[in-house]
Write an enzyme that holds these catalytic residues in place. Sequence first.
Site, PDB file in Angstrom:
ATOM      1  CE  LYS A  77      -3.885   1.886   2.748  1.00  0.00           C
ATOM      2  NZ  LYS A  77      -4.709   1.670   3.964  1.00  0.00           N
ATOM      3  CB  SER A 152      -8.134   3.443   3.032  1.00  0.00           C
ATOM      4  OG  SER A 152      -7.237   2.870   3.959  1.00  0.00           O
ATOM      5  CB  SER A 176      -8.094   0.459   5.882  1.00  0.00           C
ATOM      6  OG  SER A 176      -8.806   1.651   5.801  1.00  0.00           O
TER       7      SER A 176
HETATM    8  N1  GLN Z   1     -12.748   3.593   6.682  1.00  0.00           N
HETATM    9  C1  GLN Z   1     -12.206   4.023   7.922  1.00  0.00           C
HETATM   10  C2  GLN Z   1     -11.898   5.489   7.879  1.00  0.00           C
HETATM   11  O1  GLN Z   1     -12.244   6.087   6.922  1.00  0.00           O
HETATM   12  C3  GLN Z   1     -10.996   3.206   8.247  1.00  0.00           C
HETATM   13  C4  GLN Z   1      -9.805   3.660   7.506  1.00  0.00           C
HETATM   14  C5  GLN Z   1      -8.592   2.814   7.794  1.00  0.00           C
HETATM   15  O2  GLN Z   1      -8.688   1.768   8.436  1.00  0.00           O
HETATM   16  N2  GLN Z   1      -7.461   3.322   7.391  1.00  0.00           N
HETATM   17  O3  GLN Z   1     -11.354   6.051   8.772  1.00  0.00           O
END
Ligand code: GLN
Length: 482
Positions: A77, A152, A176
């Site tokens: 990532k 994400s 994420s």
């Molecule tokens: N979707 C969650 C957020 O927007 C988690 C994001 C993540 O785990 N980086 O914060």
Amino acid sequence: MKGVASTAGAVREGQVDAAEPSRRAVARLHELHEGPLGEGGGEGLNAFLAALSNDDASTLDVPENDGCIRGVPVAVKDNMTTLDFPTTCGSKILEGYRPPYEATVVRRLKEEGAVIVGKTNLDEFAMGSSTENSAYGPVLNPVDHSRVTGGSSGGSAAAVAAGIVPAALGSDTGGSVRQPASFCGVVGLKPTYGRVSRYGLVAFASSLDQVGVFGGTVADAADLLQVIAGHDPRDSTSVDRPVPDFSGERDADAEGLVVGVPTEYFGDALGPGVRVRCREALDALEANGARIREVSLPNTTYALSAYYVIATAEASSNLARFDGVRYGLSDREGGDLGEMYERTRTVGFGQEVKRRILLGTFALTAGYHDQYYGRAQRARGLVAADFEAVFASGVDVIFTPTSPTVAFPLGERVQDPLQMYLADVFTVTANLAGLPAISVPVGVSDGLPVGGQLLAPRWGEATLFRAAYALESVLGSEVSDD
Ligand code: GLN
């Protein structure tokens, strides 16, 4: 596609040249990308922001060593620092940024002989649940190109789901890794907080962030976690304790496993198809000897609000460093220092990142600090105590759906942040409590993958893997490792 262990085995035994699996991965990556990297909006998956070219791959030399995953292609990532590729975090503010150091997880992969084939697309600074917040365009779900991958870490999930690489790294602050894994039909794991070094992971919310792993199978995820787990003196939150052997329970069955099922996760918000597949998974576990026990995690109702206060508060502080002085983009067209900060951040950050910085700054404002941040921290304690009580009552693992729905259509929630935040309602609890959790495919609803989530006590990855291997085998693994 071959898995991690069989790829490494074939290289070790000399059946294939060590560079060959990576050549194939790179060829497939560009075939599915259709166009220049970093430019979304086309027909291609847009899973990668930077990658080896086919030319690079043709001359690739994988150093001779006795690394346990030598020759295995892995995707990372793009919020983990690398010396070989830029690190953008999916943001314009870091466009083309080349960090002077490498994340510990990346170094460990390379030391064990893995080939990093590229950096994957993500929601800007890992803030989002669909990968539509990337400044470089959304990632398309390989299962259905009209759907989101989740986020994400959508690029890493897509890279594994599309068969480009057998395993990939993501980061998980509130879901994420697990949520995109469930949307794309692959395995995704977030370790116990402190199990994996965060050194070189660009910080979003430091008390919640962990590097996690994606795999086509549970074994692939385990093999990658084995390499990256363990103490790192460069991360003061990484904990010095032994890393168990995650491959040990590969033949585990469900016999005697006590599985807790929290009523709060099976309420009205759950999509009908997700409910059916999760119930079937529990029935299959029970038919194979597991004991299913209804449990309650009553403070779950506060989790999402607490998460979005804590995560935004920490983000507002962490992102203060992107000011146009030290990293990436810098708008120095006249004016004083304050104007430079303002212009750089106005141009460099996307809408969701700005929203979070504003929310987080507000939550930390003198006078409101206790009302928001303080209360969220107390709610966090209650959420963690709920889990402790359930595990103390003799439950080995907890089973929940990973996300309330299957992958939603691209564009459906971009204008509605609250709907978007709801995609994390079942995953944020593990981050608040610091627990390890894994999403395992449990079938398909209307042609789209459904994920089931297992959670274990802190440092309980071995138990978590035992349950995940059992779940995968009672459901019959779709992706074979041969
Ligand atoms: N979707 C969650 C957020 O927007 C988690 C994001 C993540 O785990 N980086 O914060």
